[in-house]
Design a protein around this motif. Sequence first.
Motif, PDB file in Angstrom:
ATOM      1  N   ASN A 102       1.698  31.806  21.832  1.00 52.83           N
ATOM      2  CA  ASN A 102       0.798  32.170  20.741  1.00 52.83           C
ATOM      3  C   ASN A 102       1.342  31.740  19.380  1.00 52.83           C
ATOM      4  OD1 ASN A 102      -1.732  33.522  20.099  1.00 52.83           O
ATOM      5  ND2 ASN A 102      -0.449  34.959  18.973  1.00 52.83           N
ATOM      6  N   CYS A 103       2.495  31.073  19.359  1.00 52.12           N
ATOM      7  CA  CYS A 103       3.134  30.646  18.108  1.00 52.12           C
ATOM      8  C   CYS A 103       3.232  31.810  17.120  1.00 52.12           C
ATOM      9  CB  CYS A 103       2.397  29.470  17.479  1.00 52.12           C
ATOM     10  SG  CYS A 103       2.410  27.993  18.499  1.00 52.12           S
ATOM     11  N   CYS A 104       3.734  32.934  17.606  1.00 56.06           N
ATOM     12  CA  CYS A 104       3.837  34.153  16.788  1.00 56.06           C
ATOM     13  C   CYS A 104       4.883  33.997  15.692  1.00 56.06           C
ATOM     14  CB  CYS A 104       4.236  35.345  17.649  1.00 56.06           C
ATOM     15  SG  CYS A 104       3.041  35.782  18.912  1.00 56.06           S
ATOM     16  N   ASN A 105       4.625  34.644  14.574  1.00 56.90           N
ATOM     17  CA  ASN A 105       5.621  34.699  13.505  1.00 56.90           C
ATOM     18  C   ASN A 105       6.753  35.641  13.875  1.00 56.90           C
ATOM     19  OD1 ASN A 105       4.258  32.949  11.783  1.00 56.90           O
ATOM     20  ND2 ASN A 105       2.996  34.615  10.993  1.00 56.90           N
ATOM     21  N   ARG A 106       6.412  36.693  14.598  1.00 57.01           N
ATOM     22  CA  ARG A 106       7.426  37.666  15.011  1.00 57.01           C
ATOM     23  C   ARG A 106       6.875  38.492  16.165  1.00 57.01           C
ATOM     24  NH1 ARG A 106       6.034  38.447   9.989  1.00 57.01           N
ATOM     25  NH2 ARG A 106       4.556  40.041   9.439  1.00 57.01           N
ATOM     26  N   VAL A 107       7.785  39.139  16.885  1.00 55.49           N
ATOM     27  CA  VAL A 107       7.435  40.021  17.993  1.00 55.49           C
ATOM     28  C   VAL A 107       8.271  41.273  17.852  1.00 55.49           C
ATOM     29  CG1 VAL A 107       7.564  40.327  20.499  1.00 55.49           C
ATOM     30  CG2 VAL A 107       6.793  38.169  19.577  1.00 55.49           C
ATOM     31  N   LEU A 108       7.655  42.422  17.972  1.00 55.18           N
ATOM     32  CA  LEU A 108       8.371  43.687  17.959  1.00 55.18           C
ATOM     33  C   LEU A 108       8.617  44.105  19.394  1.00 55.18           C
ATOM     34  CD1 LEU A 108       9.491  46.236  16.562  1.00 55.18           C
ATOM     35  CD2 LEU A 108       7.163  47.178  16.702  1.00 55.18           C
ATOM     36  N   VAL A 109       9.869  44.344  19.726  1.00 49.18           N
ATOM     37  CA  VAL A 109      10.240  44.753  21.069  1.00 49.18           C
ATOM     38  C   VAL A 109      10.820  46.152  20.980  1.00 49.18           C
ATOM     39  CG1 VAL A 109      11.648  44.219  23.085  1.00 49.18           C
ATOM     40  CG2 VAL A 109      10.763  42.369  21.665  1.00 49.18           C
ATOM     41  N   SER A 110      10.228  47.074  21.695  1.00 51.44           N
ATOM     42  CA  SER A 110      10.712  48.451  21.735  1.00 51.44           C
ATOM     43  C   SER A 110      11.452  48.648  23.052  1.00 51.44           C
ATOM     44  CB  SER A 110       9.524  49.414  21.630  1.00 51.44           C
ATOM     45  OG  SER A 110       9.976  50.731  21.749  1.00 51.44           O
ATOM     46  N   ILE A 111      12.728  48.979  22.962  1.00 55.41           N
ATOM     47  CA  ILE A 111      13.563  49.118  24.155  1.00 55.41           C
ATOM     48  C   ILE A 111      14.034  50.563  24.234  1.00 55.41           C
ATOM     49  CG2 ILE A 111      15.644  48.307  25.333  1.00 55.41           C
ATOM     50  CD1 ILE A 111      15.319  45.689  23.754  1.00 55.41           C
ATOM     51  N   PRO A 112      13.780  51.241  25.367  1.00 57.57           N
ATOM     52  CA  PRO A 112      14.017  52.682  25.445  1.00 57.57           C
ATOM     53  C   PRO A 112      15.471  53.118  25.626  1.00 57.57           C
ATOM     54  CG  PRO A 112      13.171  51.885  27.521  1.00 57.57           C
ATOM     55  CD  PRO A 112      13.152  50.721  26.570  1.00 57.57           C
ATOM     56  N   SER A 113      16.368  52.185  25.898  1.00 56.62           N
ATOM     57  CA  SER A 113      17.751  52.620  26.109  1.00 56.62           C
ATOM     58  C   SER A 113      18.731  51.585  25.566  1.00 56.62           C
ATOM     59  CB  SER A 113      18.025  52.850  27.602  1.00 56.62           C
ATOM     60  OG  SER A 113      18.050  51.616  28.286  1.00 56.62           O
ATOM     61  N   ASP A 114      19.914  52.067  25.236  1.00 57.13           N
ATOM     62  CA  ASP A 114      20.952  51.184  24.716  1.00 57.13           C
ATOM     63  C   ASP A 114      21.424  50.199  25.776  1.00 57.13           C
ATOM     64  OD1 ASP A 114      22.403  50.462  22.424  1.00 57.13           O
ATOM     65  OD2 ASP A 114      24.201  51.433  23.225  1.00 57.13           O
ATOM     66  N   LEU A 116      19.646  48.778  28.180  1.00 57.05           N
ATOM     67  CA  LEU A 116      18.696  47.660  28.263  1.00 57.05           C
ATOM     68  C   LEU A 116      18.797  46.760  27.043  1.00 57.05           C
ATOM     69  CD1 LEU A 116      15.509  49.396  29.695  1.00 57.05           C
ATOM     70  CD2 LEU A 116      16.973  47.727  30.832  1.00 57.05           C
ATOM     71  N   ARG A 117      18.986  47.337  25.878  1.00 61.69           N
ATOM     72  CA  ARG A 117      19.136  46.548  24.641  1.00 61.69           C
ATOM     73  C   ARG A 117      20.362  45.640  24.760  1.00 61.69           C
ATOM     74  NH1 ARG A 117      17.629  50.081  21.396  1.00 61.69           N
ATOM     75  NH2 ARG A 117      19.485  51.374  21.490  1.00 61.69           N
ATOM     76  N   SER A 118      21.458  46.185  25.271  1.00 62.86           N
ATOM     77  CA  SER A 118      22.679  45.386  25.452  1.00 62.86           C
ATOM     78  C   SER A 118      22.462  44.286  26.481  1.00 62.86           C
ATOM     79  CB  SER A 118      23.834  46.286  25.897  1.00 62.86           C
ATOM     80  OG  SER A 118      24.116  47.234  24.910  1.00 62.86           O
ATOM     81  N   GLN A 119      21.748  44.618  27.563  1.00 63.42           N
ATOM     82  CA  GLN A 119      21.482  43.631  28.613  1.00 63.42           C
ATOM     83  C   GLN A 119      20.688  42.455  28.056  1.00 63.42           C
ATOM     84  OE1 GLN A 119      19.200  45.266  31.834  1.00 63.42           O
ATOM     85  NE2 GLN A 119      18.857  43.289  32.777  1.00 63.42           N
ATOM     86  N   ILE A 120      19.657  42.738  27.293  1.00 63.11           N
ATOM     87  CA  ILE A 120      18.831  41.668  26.729  1.00 63.11           C
ATOM     88  C   ILE A 120      19.637  40.839  25.738  1.00 63.11           C
ATOM     89  CG2 ILE A 120      16.867  41.195  25.212  1.00 63.11           C
ATOM     90  CD1 ILE A 120      15.413  43.476  26.642  1.00 63.11           C
ATOM     91  N   SER A 121      20.413  41.481  24.881  1.00 65.18           N
ATOM     92  CA  SER A 121      21.169  40.731  23.877  1.00 65.18           C
ATOM     93  C   SER A 121      22.257  39.880  24.525  1.00 65.18           C
ATOM     94  CB  SER A 121      21.758  41.660  22.821  1.00 65.18           C
ATOM     95  OG  SER A 121      22.739  42.491  23.384  1.00 65.18           O
ATOM     96  N   ARG A 122      22.875  40.356  25.598  1.00 68.07           N
ATOM     97  CA  ARG A 122      23.886  39.553  26.299  1.00 68.07           C
ATOM     98  C   ARG A 122      23.243  38.363  26.983  1.00 68.07           C
ATOM     99  NH1 ARG A 122      25.826  44.446  28.086  1.00 68.07           N
ATOM    100  NH2 ARG A 122      24.853  44.105  30.107  1.00 68.07           N
TER     101      ARG A 122
END
Length: 126
Positions: A102-114, A116-122
């Motif tokens: 969709n050629c988005c300018n930005r996407v907001l991602v809501s992650i319910p746990s630390d 999962l956030r660490s997993q995605i960033s790694r």
Amino acid sequence: MLLTSKKPRRVDLSSERIIFKQWLKHPSFQALTPDIVRSTWIDNFKFVKEDEESHTRGLRSPQIGALYSLLAHFQNPDDKAIIVMPTGTGKTETMLSALIANCCNRVLVSIPSDSLRSQISRFYNL
């Protein structure tokens, strides 16, 4: 380029005795604006379905279904969209595919746990 706690040697890397302090610059880094990057996405996203038998890498059925639904929803840009997908169906890849398709300018991602956030960033070096 990485800033480390000491001069890296192969033995230190394999034994995890090196602490990576900061990512400084990737060797192929180019100073591109978000608009330039986004312009490279236009008409370049392809809905390729994964096929293990023919070794075709692509999106799995739940990802393609979610993307079609989300892209249809984007036709009403004043409204918000929420994607709900079961565990293991590839939500992160779907999110990144939606960003590019969709050629988005930005996407907001809501992650319910630390965790999962660490997993995605790694995984994506965010």
